[in-house]
Enzyme design. Structure first.
Site, short mmCIF file in Angstrom:
data_model
loop_
_atom_site.label_atom_id
_atom_site.label_comp_id
_atom_site.label_asym_id
_atom_site.label_seq_id
_atom_site.Cartn_x
_atom_site.Cartn_y
_atom_site.Cartn_z
N ARG A 30 0.84 -1.19 0.00
CA ARG A 30 0.00 0.00 0.00
C ARG A 30 0.88 1.25 0.00
NH1 ARG A 30 -3.33 -2.93 -1.52
NH2 ARG A 30 -5.39 -3.40 -0.65
N GLU A 54 -2.68 7.89 -6.87
CA GLU A 54 -2.86 7.04 -8.04
C GLU A 54 -4.01 7.57 -8.89
OE1 GLU A 54 -3.33 3.01 -6.69
OE2 GLU A 54 -1.28 2.90 -5.92
N HIS A 114 0.34 -0.27 -9.90
CA HIS A 114 -0.56 -0.97 -8.97
C HIS A 114 -1.21 -2.18 -9.65
CE1 HIS A 114 -3.15 -0.37 -5.11
NE2 HIS A 114 -2.92 -1.66 -5.35
#
Length: 319
Positions: free
Chosen positions: A235, A264, A283
């Protein structure tokens, strides 16, 4: 008219035929929604019997708008975007898929490790520009120490995969796992300060929460070797971006491989994009054909279990 309506909160996958086919077995209709806010969820998913939740914010406000929902099935391991207390108070079962991407994310962590160790992305870019025989500080993997912060499923898959590389040792910091259990998989349990000091490669495998957010910061980075490599496939909030950028620019650590980020999408204007000693991915450590198939299958099965009165395999809250 179908017996059940199941809403996909935010349409992020190219196809939902896996879920659609599974849900048809219980006469459930799949409805694809485009929810970017809790208000969107309250409106678009109001009549859903179940929600297949991706990244949309399932806040208390969103949950209050769900008139008859029985299950919120989270696509993924984490469930930070779900107000668990509100869901529980509303009698809604929350589920996740905690074990679907062990192989995929550990593969990606290993790929980032090797890419950082040998400067693969930088060399690829420079060779395409006409450069050759570039000199950079690279190291062999043999006799190095891997440190994992968090020793759950994904970390253990990574530990298994590096077992043939001739590492000096693997150490782990995880307050919730005993030294005896870690010793069974050939790992030495250490405190965080020792891990930071002895590790050549540090890989993060944690949930983001009040205890872990910002744990990679100026102080912890300062305890790492100047030749250390930091890997984050967990994370973004685990890392203080300002402090990591400073350490990378000043050469206080060798490199970082980052799949998850505080902001993001990262964007071309991110200062991380200006550095040669960081490897960036989007990601997508989880994203393999096999991993996505498993995710979809298990998330849909959670819905089917709850709607048909069976106990779900992966409950998050207790009703």
């Amino acid at each position: 008219m179908a017996k059940y309506t199941v809403c996909v909160s935010d349409e992020r996958h190219a196809s939902y035929e896996v879920e659609r086919a599974m849900l048809q077995s219980i006469d459930a209709e799949l409805k694809l929604c485009h929810c970017g806010s809790d208000e969107d969820i309250a409106v678009q998913c109001a009549d859903a019997d179940a929600v297949l939740l991706d990244l949309a914010p399932m806040t208390a406000k969103a949950i209050a708008g769900l008139k008859k929902c029985r299950v919120i099935s989270r696509y993924g391991v984490g469930f930070e975007n779900v107000d668990l207390a509100a869901a529980t108070a509303a009698g809604i079962q929350v589920t996740n898929v905690p074990d679907y991407c062990m192989e995929d994310v550990s593969d990606h962590a290993l790929a980032l490790m090797l890419s950082c160790l040998r400067h693969i992305p930088m060399r690829d870019r420079k060779v395409r520009e006409g450069a050759w025989n570039l000199q950079a500080t690279s190291f062999r993997l043999k006799d190095k120490t891997l440190g994992v912060i968090g020793a759950g499923r994904i970390a253990r898959a990574l530990i298994r995969k590096v077992s043939g590389f001739g590492l000096k040792e693997v150490v782990a910091y995880d307050p919730y796992i005993s030294a005896e259990d870690l010793a069974k998989i050939g790992v030495r349990k250490v405190e965080l300060d020792e891990l930071l000091a002895v590790s050549d490669i540090i890989s993060l495998h944690l949930h983001a929460n009040a205890e872990t957010n910002g744990m990679i910061n100026k102080e912890t980075l300062g305890k790492m070797k100047p030749t250390a490599i930091l890997i984050n496939v967990s994370r973004g909030p685990l890392v203080n971006d300002t402090d990591l950028l400073e350490a990378l620019r000043e050469g206080r650590i060798l490199a970082a491989g980052l799949d998850t980020h505080n902001h993001e999408p990262l964007g071309a204007d991110s200062p991380f994009c200006q550095l040669d000693n960081v490897v960036l991915t989007d990601h997508t450590a989880y994203s393999t054909a096999e991993g996505v198939q498993e995710l979809k299958t298990k998330a849909a099965q959670n819905v089917i279990d709850v709607l048909t009165g069976a106990a779900p395999k992966y409950p998050v809250n207790k009703l």
